[in-house]
Write an enzyme that holds these catalytic residues in place. Structure first.
Site, mmCIF file in Angstrom:
data_model
loop_
_atom_site.group_PDB
_atom_site.id
_atom_site.type_symbol
_atom_site.label_atom_id
_atom_site.label_comp_id
_atom_site.label_asym_id
_atom_site.label_seq_id
_atom_site.Cartn_x
_atom_site.Cartn_y
_atom_site.Cartn_z
ATOM 1 N N PHE A 93 -6.020 -5.465 5.314
ATOM 2 C CA PHE A 93 -6.918 -6.413 4.635
ATOM 3 C C PHE A 93 -6.821 -7.746 5.359
ATOM 4 C CE2 PHE A 93 -6.238 -3.257 1.380
ATOM 5 C CZ PHE A 93 -7.466 -3.161 0.761
ATOM 6 N N GLU A 114 -1.184 0.076 9.739
ATOM 7 C CA GLU A 114 -0.633 0.775 8.582
ATOM 8 C C GLU A 114 -1.593 1.860 8.098
ATOM 9 O OE1 GLU A 114 0.021 -2.499 5.907
ATOM 10 O OE2 GLU A 114 1.301 -3.478 7.396
ATOM 11 N N HIS A 122 -6.879 -9.791 -1.860
ATOM 12 C CA HIS A 122 -7.564 -8.756 -1.075
ATOM 13 C C HIS A 122 -9.050 -9.042 -0.888
ATOM 14 C CE1 HIS A 122 -3.994 -6.334 -2.242
ATOM 15 N NE2 HIS A 122 -4.261 -5.615 -1.176
ATOM 16 N N ASP A 128 -6.777 -10.645 4.340
ATOM 17 C CA ASP A 128 -5.839 -11.567 3.678
ATOM 18 C C ASP A 128 -4.439 -11.448 4.279
ATOM 19 O OD1 ASP A 128 -7.506 -11.886 0.757
ATOM 20 O OD2 ASP A 128 -7.803 -10.056 1.890
ATOM 21 N N GLU A 130 3.329 -6.551 9.097
ATOM 22 C CA GLU A 130 2.187 -7.145 9.803
ATOM 23 C C GLU A 130 2.607 -8.008 10.978
ATOM 24 O OE1 GLU A 130 2.366 -6.859 6.546
ATOM 25 O OE2 GLU A 130 0.597 -5.673 6.053
HETATM 26 C C1 LIG Z 1 1.496 -7.172 3.198
HETATM 27 C C2 LIG Z 1 0.678 -6.019 2.755
HETATM 28 N N1 LIG Z 1 0.399 -5.042 3.623
HETATM 29 C C3 LIG Z 1 -0.353 -3.986 3.240
HETATM 30 C C4 LIG Z 1 -0.843 -3.906 1.968
HETATM 31 C C5 LIG Z 1 -1.663 -2.714 1.511
HETATM 32 N N2 LIG Z 1 -0.794 -1.906 0.621
HETATM 33 C C6 LIG Z 1 -0.855 -2.060 -0.704
HETATM 34 S S1 LIG Z 1 0.303 -1.149 -1.488
HETATM 35 C C7 LIG Z 1 0.875 -0.518 -0.044
HETATM 36 C C8 LIG Z 1 2.005 0.445 -0.044
HETATM 37 C C9 LIG Z 1 3.214 -0.137 -0.673
HETATM 38 O O1 LIG Z 1 4.248 0.786 -0.646
HETATM 39 P P1 LIG Z 1 5.597 0.539 -1.415
HETATM 40 O O2 LIG Z 1 6.124 -0.808 -1.101
HETATM 41 O O3 LIG Z 1 6.477 1.690 -1.129
HETATM 42 O O4 LIG Z 1 5.161 0.521 -2.952
HETATM 43 P P2 LIG Z 1 4.500 1.706 -3.796
HETATM 44 O O5 LIG Z 1 3.022 1.553 -3.688
HETATM 45 O O6 LIG Z 1 4.990 2.990 -3.274
HETATM 46 O O7 LIG Z 1 4.964 1.449 -5.196
HETATM 47 C C10 LIG Z 1 0.155 -1.038 1.038
HETATM 48 C C11 LIG Z 1 0.390 -0.689 2.436
HETATM 49 C C12 LIG Z 1 -0.575 -4.981 1.102
HETATM 50 N N3 LIG Z 1 -1.069 -5.015 -0.142
HETATM 51 N N4 LIG Z 1 0.208 -6.009 1.499
#
Ligand SMILES: Cc1ncc(C[n+]2csc(CCOP(=O)(O)OP(=O)(O)O)c2C)c(N)n1
Ligand SMILES: [Mg+2]
Lengths: 333, 317
Positions: free
Chosen positions: A93, A38, A139, A95, A70
């Site tokens: 991460f 990602e 995290h 986690d 994932e």
């Molecule tokens: C399962 C998971 N994968 C990756 C992440 C890292 N991460 C945190 S926010 C995010 C983007 C989320 O995008 P979206 O669902 O569109 O929400 P937005 O931040 O745009 O409100 C990512 C990849 C995470 N926290 N959890």
């Protein structure tokens, strides 16, 4: 620091850059190597910027941004690995490896064995563990021991730029699935790394500091805290030997046991929870195989069995530091 | 929508906006630990949806959750205190910005694991059905979350069990630096509802009244035992994804275009045009909101940190 071939020039680079160099060199060397994860591509270049510039260098086909999926990232990597490719998956991460646990534990780890050695799974999963930056329970965990518990997986835990690069190159060139654990706080740390090509074999511990009085086996960021503790205690005339296993699977039992034979005292320090953790496995191994050489009980420095709390004073309390290490050493010396 | 409700909606949105601006300001002063994901630009969604909910209804939130909390009726002071890691915060400092919950108003918590809230919302819906109440769950998540397996599994299950859950996809076009078109071949995530046999609708997420009215229908539908719906709200975050993100991956023109579609300015214009509020009334609301936010911030700043040993408490109930 004995494992590099020859004694070529060294330069000082960060842990982050060392990992990037390993990726870059192996992608150049072997065009079946590719990256997926990602936000690793040109828009973000990795949450910790490890893949900076790689999409420009190798294109979006070999540095593939994925959806937030994932389980599919690892599953896809497994599928590619058993059919001739060498995927390196980044899970943003540590986690979040939990979301891919079936693909890691039931698929990647078991395919070679379960299918009677017909297939290999040359898969590297890079992921950052560890706390210390106040990003709370989802995290900050250290789950290295989970992966130690799954036969078929290798587990690397580099603590320096030098180890990270050499071990990652070995991992990529290998034939087995490996969880390549990084630590968030290590990315900006600097250390000497040879200019020339080198690799570090898995299963060879590194003695990061020599000493006669007590052995600390430490992993990842705890190696640096152990080294600080050793420096402080040196002023009191105590010689602390710091042994960094560098890989947990395979584990270099011999180097650990030899050190214990020399010092007669053992402290084990890792950042994960104490129960059934990294420290537990190493303690059990030494208790089984070298108890007669111990002059004092084994002591462990680990996180208490709690999730990682958010608030700075709470987080600071659960993550072991130099003070805890020194206090623990004093209990048996 | 009647006048009084629209004015309340406006006030809620302003509360969220000014709260987030305050968080940003405190962040600049280095008193907000960790990272933050601001809701600025997306206020119409939380406010529009939650204005339809009763106190005993539930919501499930995300890493970008401050707005959801406020819209569901959580206290601003305890929310701010949690963000600052203080003992007086909703989670006693254990959760922080990404993990706020206020069970007393049915806010079942923010998860920082993208997509993890979706099946949890389904489970809350199942509990409602088993307990035989007429509560409803609203589940917020992003466009990025719609690519997790949990999206498919959670919504499908809610559909086949006809559970009272309204799934609200906040499509701000990006998941960190990944734009929607890189990871989905469809434009309207609401289309996916068809695959589960439930109603799906896309709505302008920057139009508070449109969100309100769309959510109103879906919530009634759920409350009357007709099962879940998927509402996709098209929106845009004004700031970067998190803490240090300068968001340079977004074209300048696109950002400018969306800034013009600010949901709060939008509603303000409508209120003034309809004569529901005069400038003086607007100014008074702003003063009042400002005032409670200053108080909330001061409360949070003045509150103590939890004693370190509290880290060991509450691992088990
Ligand atoms: C399962 C998971 N994968 C990756 C992440 C890292 N991460 C945190 S926010 C995010 C983007 C989320 O995008 P979206 O669902 O569109 O929400 P937005 O931040 O745009 O409100 C990512 C990849 C995470 N926290 N959890
Ligand atoms: Mg998004």
């Amino acid at each position: 620091m004995s494992m590099h071939n020859g004694d070529g020039k060294m330069r000082v680079i960060t842990y982050r850059d060392a990992i990037r160099e390993a990726l870059l060199e192996e992608m150049k060397r072997d065009n079946t190597v590719f990256l997926l994860g990602e936000d690793i591509g040109r828009c973000w270049e990795g949450a910790f910027k490890v893949t900076k510039g790689l999409a420009e260098e190798f294109g979006d086909e070999r540095v593939r941004d994925t959806p937030i999926s994932e389980s599919a990232i690892i599953g896809t990597a497994v599928g590619a690995a058993i059919t001739g490719m060498k995927p390196i998956a980044e899970i943003m991460f540590g986690d979040l490896t939990t979301l891919a646990m079936d693909q890691i534990a039931n698929q990647a780890a078991k395919i070679h064995y379960m299918f009677g050695a017909q297939a290999k799974v040359p898969l590297v999963i890079r992921t950052p563990f560890g706390g210390g930056v106040n990003i709370a329970a989802h995290h900050s965990q250290s789950l290295e021991a989970w992966f130690m518990h799954i036969p078929g997986l290798l587990v690397a835990v580099p603590s320096t730029a030098y180890d990270a690069k050499g071990l990652l190159k070995t991992a990529i060139q290998g034939s087995n699935p490996i969880i390549f654990c990084e630590h968030k706080l290590l990315y900006p740390t600097e250390g000497p790394v040879p200019e020339e090509d080198y690799t570090i074999p898995l299963g060879i511990a590194d003695i990061k500091n020599e000493g006669e009085d007590l052995t600390i086996v430490a992993t990842m960021f705890m190696v640096h805290k152990a080294l600080n503790a050793a420096r402080m205690l040196k002023k009191e005339g105590l010689g602390i030997e710091v042994v960094d296993p560098r890989t947990l699977v395979p584990l270099d039992k011999k180097t650990i046991i030899d050190s214990v034979k020399k010092t007669g005292r053992l402290v084990i320090a890792a950042e994960d929870c104490k129960t059934a953790g990294v420290t537990a496995e190493i303690a059990a191994m030494v208790a089984e195989e070298a108890i007669d050489y111990l002059d004092a009980p084994i002591r462990r420095v680990a996180e208490p069995d709690t999730p990682i709390p958010f608030s700075p004073p709470l987080e600071k309390y659960v993550i072991p530091d130099e003070r805890r290490i020194i206090k623990t050493i004093r209990e048996i010396i | 929508m009647e006048k009084g409700k629209i004015i309340e909606l406006y006030r809620k949105m302003l509360e969220i906006r000014l709260f987030e601006e305050k968080v940003f300001e405190l962040y600049g002063q280095n008193i907000v630990p960790g990272t933050i994901h601001l809701y600025i630009g997306e206020e119409a969604i939380a406010a529009g949806v939650c204005s339809n909910l009763r106190k005993d209804d539930y919501i499930v939130s995300t890493h970008r959750g401050h707005g959801h909390c406020i819209a569901k009726g959580a206290r601003l002071d305890m929310t701010m205190a949690e963000i600052l890691g203080k003992k007086t915060g909703y989670c006693r400092g254990k959760g922080g910005s990404m993990h706020i919950a206020d069970f007393s108003v049915g806010m079942l918590g923010a998860t920082a694991v993208v997509g993890a809230g979706i099946p949890i919302a389904t489970g809350a819906g199942l509990s409602i059905k088993l307990r035989g109440t007429d509560q409803v769950v609203a589940c917020f998540f992003g466009d990025g979350a719609a690519n997790q397996g949990t999206f498919h599994e959670g919504i499908n299950l809610a559909a086949v069990w006809k559970l009272p859950v309204v799934f609200i996809c906040e499509n701000n076009l990006y998941a960190m630096g990944t734009c929607q078109s890189q990871v989905m071949l469809i434009k309207d995530i609401a289309e996916r509802a068809t695959a589960y046999g439930i109603p799906g609708v896309s709505v302008n997420g920057n139009d508070a009244i449109a969100v309100y009215e769309t959510a109103e229908k879906a919530i009634k539908h759920a409350r009357h035992g007709n099962g879940p719906s998927l509402i996709e709200c098209k929106t845009y975050r004004h700031k970067g994804h998190s803490r240090f993100d300068p968001a340079t991956y977004r074209p300048k023109e696109e950002v400018e275009e969306w800034l013009k579609k600010d949901p709060i300015q939008n509603l303000k214009r409508q209120l003034l045009e309809k004569g529901y509020l005069l400038n003086a009334g607007m100014a008074q609301i702003e003063r009042e909101v400002n005032d409670i936010i200053e108080k909330a911030a001061q409360f949070a700043i003045d509150s103590p940190y939890p004693p370190p040993e509290e880290a060991l408490e509450n691992v088990y109930a």
